[in-house]
Design an enzyme around this catalytic site. Structure first.
Site, short mmCIF file in Angstrom:
data_model
loop_
_atom_site.label_atom_id
_atom_site.label_comp_id
_atom_site.label_asym_id
_atom_site.label_seq_id
_atom_site.Cartn_x
_atom_site.Cartn_y
_atom_site.Cartn_z
N GLU A 47 0.83 -1.19 0.00
CA GLU A 47 0.00 0.00 0.00
C GLU A 47 0.87 1.25 0.00
O GLU A 47 0.55 2.24 -0.67
CB GLU A 47 -0.94 -0.02 1.22
CG GLU A 47 -2.12 0.89 1.04
CD GLU A 47 -3.40 0.35 1.66
OE1 GLU A 47 -3.58 -0.89 1.72
OE2 GLU A 47 -4.21 1.17 2.09
N GLU A 94 2.21 1.66 -3.47
CA GLU A 94 1.18 2.17 -4.37
C GLU A 94 0.95 3.65 -4.12
O GLU A 94 0.80 4.44 -5.06
CB GLU A 94 -0.13 1.39 -4.15
CG GLU A 94 -1.21 1.79 -5.15
CD GLU A 94 -2.55 1.11 -4.91
OE1 GLU A 94 -2.64 0.25 -4.00
OE2 GLU A 94 -3.50 1.43 -5.63
N CYS A 138 -8.54 -2.65 3.00
CA CYS A 138 -8.44 -3.81 3.89
C CYS A 138 -9.79 -4.34 4.33
O CYS A 138 -9.93 -5.49 4.69
CB CYS A 138 -7.66 -3.46 5.15
SG CYS A 138 -6.03 -2.89 4.76
N SER A 170 -7.36 1.44 -3.17
CA SER A 170 -6.07 0.77 -3.35
C SER A 170 -6.28 -0.61 -3.97
O SER A 170 -7.24 -1.31 -3.65
CB SER A 170 -5.39 0.64 -1.99
OG SER A 170 -4.40 -0.34 -2.04
N LYS A 177 -15.63 -10.92 6.23
CA LYS A 177 -14.51 -11.71 5.73
C LYS A 177 -15.00 -13.04 5.15
O LYS A 177 -14.38 -13.60 4.26
CB LYS A 177 -13.49 -11.96 6.84
CG LYS A 177 -12.68 -10.75 7.22
CD LYS A 177 -11.52 -10.51 6.26
CE LYS A 177 -10.89 -9.14 6.51
NZ LYS A 177 -10.02 -8.71 5.41
N GLU A 226 -15.84 -12.10 1.79
CA GLU A 226 -14.63 -11.77 1.02
C GLU A 226 -13.92 -13.05 0.55
O GLU A 226 -13.49 -13.15 -0.59
CB GLU A 226 -13.67 -10.93 1.86
CG GLU A 226 -12.44 -10.44 1.08
CD GLU A 226 -11.38 -9.79 1.95
OE1 GLU A 226 -11.24 -10.17 3.13
OE2 GLU A 226 -10.68 -8.90 1.45
N GLU A 239 -12.51 -13.04 -7.02
CA GLU A 239 -11.17 -12.45 -7.16
C GLU A 239 -10.12 -13.22 -6.38
O GLU A 239 -8.93 -13.11 -6.66
CB GLU A 239 -11.17 -11.00 -6.65
CG GLU A 239 -11.90 -10.01 -7.54
CD GLU A 239 -13.36 -9.84 -7.13
OE1 GLU A 239 -13.88 -10.73 -6.42
OE2 GLU A 239 -13.97 -8.83 -7.52
N CYS A 286 -11.69 -2.96 13.45
CA CYS A 286 -11.91 -4.41 13.55
C CYS A 286 -12.14 -4.88 14.99
O CYS A 286 -12.81 -5.88 15.21
CB CYS A 286 -10.73 -5.17 12.96
SG CYS A 286 -10.31 -4.62 11.31
#
Lengths: 160, 559
Positions: B278, B281, B298, B318, B353, B356, B361, B498
């Site tokens: 990150e 980037e 994230c 990002s 999550k 996710e 992907e 989190c």
């Protein structure tokens, strides 16, 4: 939520209605939409949610809370038979039964398949002196009997 | 003399700016029963459990009555006890009473209050209503028949998260919590943050349970079971076992080994990779002039929210995968030829999550997800209990090689502002301890809604911000759209980051903040503070990741 728009739906009409109201006046906007379509088409929900900066579920919440809003398409003629106390004791039920039987409707199925007629009951139209009362698209008919209802229905069918 | 007090159960209690009687009563040390009151949500006044009696015998709901000097109230009278019991009995009248087989058994507010108020007889038949399950979502499971219509989930989803996936629908006895058109929740704009489940007093909304799936696949000799544990998990487990510890990563590692995992790693190691990528980037964007602001990536619920609400911002997010999804392909590469079936499990504070992990992907060359199963902190606690492990007694163990090192930068990912702080540490020129300390006080830490500050970097000043909770995203997007410039913005979907994830055990805001402090403490105790100092990073970047950073560590959400 960015949702897929229905190409065959005229969103221009909605834009005009939205322009005439504050974005928080969801009920008034829904009423105006129902005025046009006689019900609330599913297409309007994602569109309104985006334009009014609220959620689809919130608009659905409002639309299902009020008895006045319908999510099912209604017939060209919406017949409301009053079943308030005064109309009830002056025999509104036979009128209702006649109309339902004649049009093949019942308590659950309120609209004919060809979208010509919708038959509903209302709890009171506030015209107890004229009991039993029914309305056809907001036009009031007083002192009804199953026979006069039959005549009225006949003339409506001709006018379809 | 100070006259600004009122009498609660015969004792004077000073009024110090409390919004309602309920807060004042709680301050006086009395635990008022409620279903629908949460200090961070608006007052709804639906459950009527917090009724109090005034000196004239009138009844008022404490949650929706402001305190007034001279007021006299009682919180526990025969009438109140009778009414509360009646409310509970009526709630139970159309609520399934098969508690022993319920997901929420032992943690259910309805069960707890029924016990507390001695409801040992309900005069109505047990409706034994068939569950009305919506398990379309990978994050949460709904059972409409266990709903008591307190509205906590609706207000959480609308007011705090600003998602609006669910609302009340219909009215009177037909009323229920639903998505638009009663659609399954997976077809709505739900982002899977799970905060609705976190506030649900009953089992009407619970976290999707994947623990039983995991049990089935553990203890197989032909399987190499690997777990990675997210930073926020380690500071939220102890209390559930009545253990007085703060950071129990060592014990968690030991428990996971005992449960049947061959290898246990720390997602903070994955977070170190995220920091490296990150930061790179970000520096690249600074060189190429954008696009700005760069949003962190994230948080899977935030990514989903952006996909739903702001698709135009996706190029700003990002391309870095989340720490879990960076670590998982690295684990996959390391063990793909080990001769055993690899079971990759992530222990996360997060319900999103789970979603996710199933995204297209994040699948390997054979179409298998890099992460096979995600369990939340709550599921981990359940599994530890099921395994019969005595948490108090188990000796802490170290995480395994070869991924055995992580830095403080990775650990603070679990708290709002942490990702941003870690990235700033990486890009900043000044790596002294005093610079680190200054950074901590410049506004990056804390639990404010949007915390922004400026940071000098080489010849320019960077404007950065941390957005604490999805409910604050619209505010900052509006500012960006009106022309305000930000360079870097961190977004965490759950309030407090989190540590406040919906997969964590239930906690008050105060307890959540405590978890955050404990993560910062863990950072302080880490010898390595900067991700680039992690020797493992050097090894990975010159080995496995060389030339494959983009393939393994990045993702493009723009369709």
């Amino acid at each position: 939520m960015s949702s897929v728009l229905n190409e065959n739906f005229d969103y221009g009409q909605l834009d005009k209605i939205i322009e005439q109201h504050e974005p928080t006046a969801v009920i008034a906007i829904l009423q105006d939409i129902q005025e046009i379509y006689r019900y609330l088409p599913p297409e309007i929900f994602p569109y309104l949610a985006e334009k009014l900066h609220t959620s689809e579920s919130r608009i659905y919440s409002i639309a299902t809370f009020y008895e006045n809003f319908s999510l099912d398409p209604k017939g060209k003629y919406v017949i409301k038979v009053c079943d308030g106390t005064a109309c009830h004791v002056r025999k509104s039920v036979p009128i209702l039964n006649y109309l339902r039987e004649e049009l093949g409707l019942d308590e659950k199925k309120k609209t004919t398949d060809d979208l010509s007629f919708t038959v509903e009951t209302v709890s009171c139209l506030g015209a107890c002196g004229l009991a039993p009362v029914m309305t056809v698209n907001d036009e009031v008919h007083s002192g009804m009997t199953p026979e006069s209802a039959a005549a009225l229905l006949g003339s409506l069918k001709e006018a379809l | 003399m100070n006259n600004n007090f009122m009498i609660i159960d015969g004792s004077p209690v000073p009024i110090e700016g409390e919004k309602n009687l309920l807060e004042l009563i709680r301050k006086a040390g009395i635990e008022m029963p409620t279903f629908c009151y949460y200090s961070e949500l608006s007052v709804y006044g639906a459950c009527r459990m917090c009724m109090v009696e005034n000196k004239w015998g009138g009844m008022e709901a404490a949650c929706s009555t402001p305190p007034k000097a001279g007021m006299e109230i009682k919180t526990n009278t025969p009438r109140l006890r009778k009414y509360r019991k009646m409310i509970l009995e009526l709630l139970l009248a159309n609520h399934c009473r098969d508690c022993t087989t319920c997901d929420k058994n032992g943690k259910c507010k309805l069960q707890e209050l029924a016990t507390r108020f001695d409801v040992h007889r309900v005069r109505f038949d047990n409706p034994k209503s068939e569950p009305l399950i919506d398990d379309s979502s990978l994050s949460i499971t709904r059972d409409a028949n266990k709903c008591i219509l307190c509205g906590d989930c609706v207000r959480m989803c609308n007011e705090i998260q600003n998602v609006g996936a669910i609302d009340f629908a219909f009215r009177g006895s037909n009323m229920k919590v639903a998505c638009a058109f009663n659609k399954p929740i997976a077809e709505s704009n739900c982002v899977g943050c799970g905060q609705c489940a976190a506030v649900c007093p009953t089992a009407a909304i619970v976290i999707k349970d994947d623990a039983h799936l995991l049990w089935q696949q553990l203890n197989d000799n032909d399987t190499l079971a690997i777990a990675q544990v997210a930073p926020a998990v380690r500071v939220a487990v102890a209390k559930e076992f009545g253990y007085k510890g703060e950071n129990v990563m060592g014990k968690i590692t030991a428990c996971l080994h005992r449960i049947g995992f061959d290898l246990v790693f720390d997602t903070a190691t994955g977070a170190d990779m995220t920091v490296m990528e990150e930061a790179n980037e970000f520096l690249e964007r600074l060189e190429n002039g954008g696009p700005f602001p760069m949003f962190t990536s994230c948080c899977p619920a935030w990514v989903k929210y952006a996909e739903n609400e702001y698709p135009e911002l996706l190029p700003n997010i990002s391309t870095c995968r989340s720490p879990m999804q960076m670590f998982a392909p690295v684990i996959h590469e390391q063990y793909k030829n080990c001769g055993k079936k690899v079971l990759s499990v992530a222990v996360m504070p997060c319900t999103a999550k789970k979603f996710e992990a199933a995204r297209d992907e994040f699948k390997d060359e054979n179409g298998k997800p890099y992460v096979d199963i995600v369990i939340t902190t709550q599921e981990l606690i359940k599994m530890i209990k099921q395994a019969g492990i005595v948490f108090e007694d188990i000796e802490p163990e170290a995480i395994d090689l070869p991924f055995g090192t992580m830095t403080g930068s990775g650990v603070i990912f679990g708290v709002t502002g942490g990702v941003m702080e870690a990235v700033i540490r990486r890009v900043s020129d000044d790596k002294s301890i005093s610079a680190l300390r200054n950074l901590a006080f410049e506004g990056v830490r804390g639990f404010g809604d949007i915390r922004e500050f400026e940071l000098p970097l080489k010849d320019r000043t960077l404007k950065v911000a941390a957005v604490n909770g999805l409910g604050n995203v619209a505010k900052i997007v509006e500012r960006i759209k009106s022309g305000e410039h930000f360079d870097l913005i961190e977004v965490m979907a759950c309030p407090n980051g989190c540590i406040g994830g919906a997969g964590q055990p239930f906690a008050s805001t105060h307890e959540k903040h405590k978890r955050g402090e404990n993560l910062y403490k863990a950072d302080k105790l880490c010898t390595l503070k900067f991700s680039e100092e992690n020797p493992l990073m050097k090894e990975l970047y010159s080995g496995m990741l060389k030339g494959r950073e983009h393939e393994l560590l990045h993702v493009n959400y723009v369709k």
